[in-house]
Scaffold this motif. Structure first.
Motif: not given
Length: 289
Positions: A81-90
């Motif tokens: 489920g890793d789609y390269g989306y992490d705007p908060l840097g979690l």
């Protein structure tokens, strides 16, 4: 710390296996029989994992709108489920992201159960089943007023199994408390499983506590690592959708005072007369919970 370290290693190993497996021409079950995967697969019995794992996986935006080089380096396609989306840097802290993933999985699984538990009883009651508090936000009140839970209710009959609220709570707290204790400790009890027979607690050593495996896997979901990798993606995608759905059910229930099945039935019967705009634009609307 030991559990976190174990989880980190297990997920990293699973991710590496998945990326390597994506280059294989066919997925083979433990028996040696070719398989399309659990409910899917492509022609020639291939299980293509490259779309979900590794550098060439699908991202949250299509090509042309997102340059793969803009994806954070720590989002390497190892996790399902890793789609390269992490705007908060979690996901920068590996140990912390494993805790986040465990929490996401648990919430996703509960949400999938909740979504079914919200829709099915209301749908059955709307089609003739005699259920106590079938609308999800009315069930607790019905229980507190002396109602009982009748399981196995269907439109054409009910198998009586009345359980008072205090007994349901006691059973759930006891069972879930034991399960969570074993999961958090990475251990398990001595027991028996069909097809396996009696087993000792050490059978759980080395088993990923977040996914199928060990003595209890009646559907054989963990038999083939490639198929399991595909199932992990399907699970987290459906789980995320379920979490959003349950949030939507809660908002709809607050706004309309009805359950999702009733909302859906009215919309299907009159799509242009009963929809988001008509509900929000109604002059007389009382939110009831």
């Amino acid at each position: 710390m030991q559990l976190k370290a174990f989880s980190t290693r297990s997920v990293q190993q699973a991710g590496r296996k998945a990326v390597v497996a994506s280059a294989k021409p066919k997925a083979k079950a433990a028996s040696g029989k070719a398989t399309k995967g659990w409910g899917g697969g492509k022609e020639n019995n291939e299980v293509d994992l490259s779309a979900w794992y590794g550098p060439d996986r699908k991202l949250f935006l299509p090509g042309g709108l997102l340059d793969p080089e803009d994806v954070p380096s720590y989002l390497d396609g190892t996790l399902a489920g890793d789609y390269g989306y992490d705007p908060l840097g979690l996901g920068k802290d590996e140990e912390q992201v494993e805790a986040y993933r465990a929490n996401e999985l648990l919430h996703a699984r509960w949400a999938m159960l909740a979504a079914a538990g919200i829709i099915i009883p209301e749908g059955l009651a709307s089609n003739g089943a005699n259920l106590v508090g079938p609308t999800w936000f009315e069930t607790g009140a019905a229980m507190l007023e002396g109602g009982t839970l009748n399981y196995f209710a269907v439109p054409w009959g009910i198998i009586g199994n009345p359980l008072p609220l205090f007994l349901v709570v006691a059973i759930e707290v006891g069972l879930m408390g034991a399960v969570e204790k074993y999961r958090s400790e990475g251990t398990g009890p001595q027991g028996y499983a069909p097809g396996v027979g009696k087993f000792e607690p050490d059978v759980f050593d080395g088993v990923d506590p977040m996914y199928p495996g060990g003595p209890f896997d009646p559907l054989g979901l963990a038999d083939d690592p490639e198929v399991l990798a595909e199932l992990k993606v399907k699970e987290i995608k459906n789980g995320r959708l379920a979490m959003v759905s349950v949030l939507g059910f809660a908002v709809q229930g607050y706004v309309t005072g009805e359950g999702p099945y009733a909302n859906w039935s009215k919309h299907v019967a009159d799509p242009f007369g009963y929809n988001l705009l008509s509900v929000l634009g109604a002059e007389e609307r009382i939110a009831t919970l």
